[in-house]
Structure formats: structure tokens, C-alpha cells
Design a protein around this motif. Structure first.
Motif, PDB file in Angstrom:
ATOM      1  N   ALA A  24      -8.864  20.389  -2.650  1.00  0.00           N
ATOM      2  CA  ALA A  24      -7.598  20.751  -2.023  1.00  0.00           C
ATOM      3  C   ALA A  24      -7.166  22.106  -2.569  1.00  0.00           C
ATOM      4  CB  ALA A  24      -6.536  19.691  -2.310  1.00  0.00           C
ATOM      5  N   ASP A  25      -8.158  22.956  -2.835  1.00  0.00           N
ATOM      6  CA  ASP A  25      -7.942  24.189  -3.597  1.00  0.00           C
ATOM      7  C   ASP A  25      -7.926  25.444  -2.738  1.00  0.00           C
ATOM      8  OD1 ASP A  25     -10.620  23.486  -3.219  1.00  0.00           O
ATOM      9  OD2 ASP A  25     -11.317  24.471  -5.034  1.00  0.00           O
ATOM     10  N   GLY A  26      -7.513  25.315  -1.483  1.00  0.00           N
ATOM     11  CA  GLY A  26      -7.172  26.478  -0.700  1.00  0.00           C
ATOM     12  C   GLY A  26      -8.337  27.260  -0.136  1.00  0.00           C
ATOM     13  N   ALA A  27      -7.997  28.456   0.364  1.00  0.00           N
ATOM     14  CA  ALA A  27      -8.954  29.292   1.085  1.00  0.00           C
ATOM     15  C   ALA A  27     -10.179  29.622   0.258  1.00  0.00           C
ATOM     16  CB  ALA A  27      -8.279  30.580   1.537  1.00  0.00           C
ATOM     17  N   TRP A  28      -9.977  29.923  -1.016  1.00  0.00           N
ATOM     18  CA  TRP A  28     -11.087  30.352  -1.870  1.00  0.00           C
ATOM     19  C   TRP A  28     -11.580  29.196  -2.718  1.00  0.00           C
ATOM     20  CZ3 TRP A  28     -12.586  34.641   0.167  1.00  0.00           C
ATOM     21  CH2 TRP A  28     -11.635  35.400   0.868  1.00  0.00           C
ATOM     22  N   SER A  29     -11.679  28.050  -2.074  1.00  0.00           N
ATOM     23  CA  SER A  29     -12.066  26.801  -2.714  1.00  0.00           C
ATOM     24  C   SER A  29     -13.390  26.909  -3.450  1.00  0.00           C
ATOM     25  CB  SER A  29     -12.170  25.707  -1.644  1.00  0.00           C
ATOM     26  OG  SER A  29     -12.746  24.531  -2.159  1.00  0.00           O
ATOM     27  N   ARG A  30     -13.387  26.441  -4.683  1.00  0.00           N
ATOM     28  CA  ARG A  30     -14.635  26.302  -5.440  1.00  0.00           C
ATOM     29  C   ARG A  30     -15.418  25.074  -4.990  1.00  0.00           C
ATOM     30  NH1 ARG A  30     -16.190  30.758  -8.511  1.00  0.00           N
ATOM     31  NH2 ARG A  30     -14.331  31.708  -9.438  1.00  0.00           N
ATOM     32  N   ARG A  47      -5.444  24.134 -15.239  1.00  0.00           N
ATOM     33  CA  ARG A  47      -6.838  23.714 -15.101  1.00  0.00           C
ATOM     34  C   ARG A  47      -7.436  24.419 -13.890  1.00  0.00           C
ATOM     35  NH1 ARG A  47      -9.481  20.526 -18.719  1.00  0.00           N
ATOM     36  NH2 ARG A  47     -10.050  18.857 -17.269  1.00  0.00           N
ATOM     37  N   LYS A  48      -7.809  25.665 -14.081  1.00  0.00           N
ATOM     38  CA  LYS A  48      -8.377  26.467 -13.009  1.00  0.00           C
ATOM     39  C   LYS A  48      -9.876  26.199 -12.895  1.00  0.00           C
ATOM     40  CE  LYS A  48      -9.022  31.190 -11.342  1.00  0.00           C
ATOM     41  NZ  LYS A  48      -8.761  32.635 -11.602  1.00  0.00           N
ATOM     42  N   ALA A  49     -10.286  25.673 -11.749  1.00  0.00           N
ATOM     43  CA  ALA A  49     -11.707  25.390 -11.529  1.00  0.00           C
ATOM     44  C   ALA A  49     -12.481  26.696 -11.386  1.00  0.00           C
ATOM     45  CB  ALA A  49     -11.878  24.535 -10.282  1.00  0.00           C
ATOM     46  N   THR A  50     -13.572  26.805 -12.104  1.00  0.00           N
ATOM     47  CA  THR A  50     -14.411  28.006 -12.044  1.00  0.00           C
ATOM     48  C   THR A  50     -15.805  27.723 -11.499  1.00  0.00           C
ATOM     49  OG1 THR A  50     -15.071  27.667 -14.348  1.00  0.00           O
ATOM     50  CG2 THR A  50     -13.184  29.114 -13.935  1.00  0.00           C
ATOM     51  N   GLY A  51     -16.190  26.465 -11.418  1.00  0.00           N
ATOM     52  CA  GLY A  51     -17.516  26.126 -10.915  1.00  0.00           C
ATOM     53  C   GLY A  51     -17.657  24.627 -10.764  1.00  0.00           C
ATOM     54  N   VAL A  52     -18.688  24.223 -10.033  1.00  0.00           N
ATOM     55  CA  VAL A  52     -18.918  22.807  -9.800  1.00  0.00           C
ATOM     56  C   VAL A  52     -20.407  22.584  -9.603  1.00  0.00           C
ATOM     57  CG1 VAL A  52     -18.529  23.034  -7.310  1.00  0.00           C
ATOM     58  CG2 VAL A  52     -18.196  20.812  -8.404  1.00  0.00           C
TER      59      VAL A  52
END
Length: 380
Positions: free
Chosen positions: A154-160, A123-128
Motif C-alpha cells: 500500500a506504498d504508493g506510486a513508487w512502491s517497493r 520504517r521505510k521499505a528499501t527492498g523486498v
């Protein structure tokens, strides 16, 4: 608390948060981009500090499980110069405050402590986007969406998720590291294995700032090394990072290992073997950080933890800090069961100075002379 929590990212911080919420009966779902728990390597050794990471694991009720994965002897430290001369050495008598574990094993005990189905893989987040009433909708690469009443990035450096609260983006710090591994080193590379010793090696040239390497002894005689490569991000012809961590994983182009070894010409062969004798394809990791004082105004229904909130260069604090963030957020939500916004406000009041302090420590560590002072400090 009845408000369900949606976490984006199943790294250590996100999983600690999920576990603490589960212990307090708070419904939680974790969405993770990886297709499975074993889809990729989880990295090397972590020293789990008594004042931070171990307290977070205690809050998660996993102290016994943690002790079960500690690798004895790995708190030993050796500091060498470029010629292989020992500048400082400290053994592991078992009394140190930062036991070493392998990241993948730590992640496994966290995953095993959650009910089946808590983590949704692939489940890779691509937008919000923001919806009414403090809710948010997350879009995933598979075309699905999820609406969150309480969303945690909690999605790291390149957080969406960071874009909901902040315009900050990671900046390249002017150096990268190349990660290598030597397998069965005691048999196949005995001189290098002896140089590394039983735990962690730091080798540096006190007269040439910006060049040093770190190596760790893992299970089964594996040595994992990180070789510093100062200079422009694109000097190894890498592409713009798209990963979810602060040290973007990029395969080293052909010839890079030879060029990197040339930059360490004159170093002892048992040290340069960590570059030239690698048994795995070297991995290039450009280093990025966020502003040291990164913070944001309270945005209803959303917050961040770990690298998404306070990315800094590796300094031994990142994983510990992410776990502390997860534990503290979970405890804050449990302490304010009827007032989510008060819980988030209390969490962020402590989060911001905690992240700024860690960033300040990171900023002091790049100079070799400071590394010498760090390892020879009487408090260690």
C-alpha cells in the motif's frame, strides 16, 4: 484466519485495510516510512463519494467519525473562465453525495481506530525478496527486516512491493501541478476568496487546452490551489522522484513561481493571486500514471492496493479507490479464513477492472471542454 498480514504504507488505503482486518480479528502490522503521524502535511481536501469511499468507511465501522469531520458547504462548485466570468455554479444544500473532508483529519480517525502499536513509524521499505512458501522479506532503511506471510503493498506510486508482481513503472503524463496556499484569505485576499467561493473553484481557458487551476476552501479561511503546468518534467529542473506518492513532492526552484505566473498572463488578477500571493513555499508535483490495464498474474503471499496497483492522474477518485481496495481486500480475507490464496484471487479479479475504469475516467478529464461537461452534467 491466523495468517498475520503485513502492510507497507499507512496511507488511507492501508489504514482502511488494517481497520477492517482488526474488526475481523485478523492480526495486522503496518510499516510506514514517515517517522510520526505528524511528520508531514497530508494534503488538502477530499470529496468522499457515496458509492466508494463512504462504503469503505462503513466497512471500517467509522461512519459516525467520518460525519464528525465533514466540512459543511464545501460541496459548492464554481467554474470560471480565465477572466473570472462564472460559467457554472452550484451551491451546497447538504444533499450532495460527496461530502468534503481534510485528508489529514480522515487519516487521523483511521489511526485512532487501530490498537496502539499497529503502525510502526520510521520504517521505510528499501527492498523486498521472495522466500520459500509464499513468504517475503522486507528490508527497511534502518537496517532491520520483516518476514511476511501475507504482504500488501500500500506504498504508493513508487512502491517497493510492486516489483514482486509486476515490471510496470510509473510514466510522466506530460504535465505537473504547482501547489500553493493562501492563509486567512477572506481578510488578506478577499477578491480571490470571493472567486473561490465556499467550496471548489475550477478556472480554465476554453481556448487554450492544458492550462487550468483548481482551488479548495479549507478550514480557517485557507485556500489551497493546484495550478497546471504542462510540459516536460525537467523544465523546472526537478530531480527524479523518490517519494511514495504518485504526485512527487518537490520544492519549486527559485524563479519558478514567476515563470508559472507568466504562463497565466492575461488571467484575472484574483485568479493569478493563487500563484503570486502564496503564503507557503510552492510545491511542484509532476504527475505520473501506470498503464490503464495494469494487472499481474497471481503471486502467492502478496498483493497491492491503491496507487501501487493502479496509479492515475488526480481525478477525484484516487483516495476513494484506495479505501475501497483496502475494504474489499479486508472483507475477502475475512470471507476465506482458511484459504488466503482464494481470498487474494477473488480480490484481484475485482481490483483490475476497478482500477482500469478509474484510469479511463482520468484520461477523459484533462481537456477543459470536458471539465465543463463534467461539472454541468445533470447527474451531479
Amino acid at each position: 484466519m491466523r495468517t498475520p498480514v503485513t502492510i507497507i504504507g499507512a496511507g488511507l488505503g492501508g489504514l482502511v485495510l488494517a481497520r477492517v482486518l482488526h474488526l475481523h480479528g485478523i492480526p495486522v502490522t503496518v510499516h510506514e516510512a514517515d517517522p510520526s503521524p505528524t511528520a508531514r502535511s497530508q494534503g488538502g481536501m477530499l470529496d468522499i463519494h457515496g458509492h466508494s469511499g463512504r462504503l469503505a468507511l462503513e466497512a471500517a465501522g467509522l461512519t459516525d467519525e467520518f460525519h464528525g469531520i465533514v466540512l459543511p458547504g464545501r460541496q459548492a462548485i464554481r467554474l470560471l473562465d480565465r477572466n473570472g466570468t462564472v460559467l457554472f455554479e452550484r451551491g451546497d444544500d447538504g444533499a450532495g453525495g460527496s461530502p468534503e473532508v481534510q485528508r489529514g483529519e480522515l487519516r487521523r480517525i483511521l489511526l485512532d481506530a487501530l490498537p496502539a502499536g499497529t503502525v510502526r513509524w520510521g520504517r521505510k521499505a528499501t527492498g523486498v525478496r521472495t522466500l520459500a512458501g509464499g513468504r517475503h522479506e522486507v528490508a527497511f532503511a534502518d537496517g532491520t527486516t520483516a518476514v511476511a506471510s501475507l504482504l500488501v503493498g500500500a506504498d504508493g506510486a513508487w512502491s517497493r512491493i510492486r516489483a514482486l508482481v509486476s515490471d510496470a513503472v510509473p510514466a510522466y503524463v506530460g504535465r505537473s501541478v504547482v501547489e500553493t496556499c493562501l492563509h486567512d484569505a477572506d481578510t488578506r485576499h478577499p477578491a480571490t476568496a470571493k472567486a473561490v467561493g465556499g467550496g471548489t473553484l475550477v478556472a480554465l481557458d476554453p481556448d487554450r487546452n492544458g492550462r487550468w487551476l483548481v482551488a479548495h476552501r479549507e478550514r480557517g479561511g485557507t485556500l489551497r490551489a493546484y495550478i497546471t503546468a504542462p510540459g516536460p518534467r525537467n523544465r523546472f529542473a526537478i530531480t527524479q522522484p523518490t517519494g511514495s506518492t504518485g504526485t512527487t513532492r518537490t520544492t519549486v526552484p527559485a524563479g519558478t513561481t514567476t515563470r508559472l505566473a507568466a504562463e497565466y498572463a492575461g488571467w484575472a488578477p484574483e485568479l493569478t493571486a493563487l500563484i503570486t500571493a502564496a503564503d507557503t513555499t510552492p510545491v511542484l508535483r509532476p504527475l505520473y500514471d501506470l498503464p490503464a490495464a495494469h494487472r499481474w498474474d497471481r503471486v502467492p503471499g502478496v498483493t497491492l492496493l491503491g496507487d501501487a496497483a493502479h496509479l492515475s492522474v488526480p481525478n477525484g477518485e484516487g483516495a476513494n479507490l484506495a479505501m475501497v481496495d483496502g475494504a474489499e481486500l479486508g472483507k475477502a480475507l475475512a470471507a476465506h479464513p482458511d484459504d488466503v490464496e482464494s481470498a487474494l484471487a477473488a480480490y484481484e479479479r475485482a481490483l483490475f477492472p476497478r482500477g482500469a475504469e478509474a484510469a479511463a475516467v482520468a484520461g477523459r478529464n484533462p481537456i477543459p471542454q470536458e471539465l465543463i461537461a463534467f461539472f454541468t452534467a445533470p447527474t451531479l
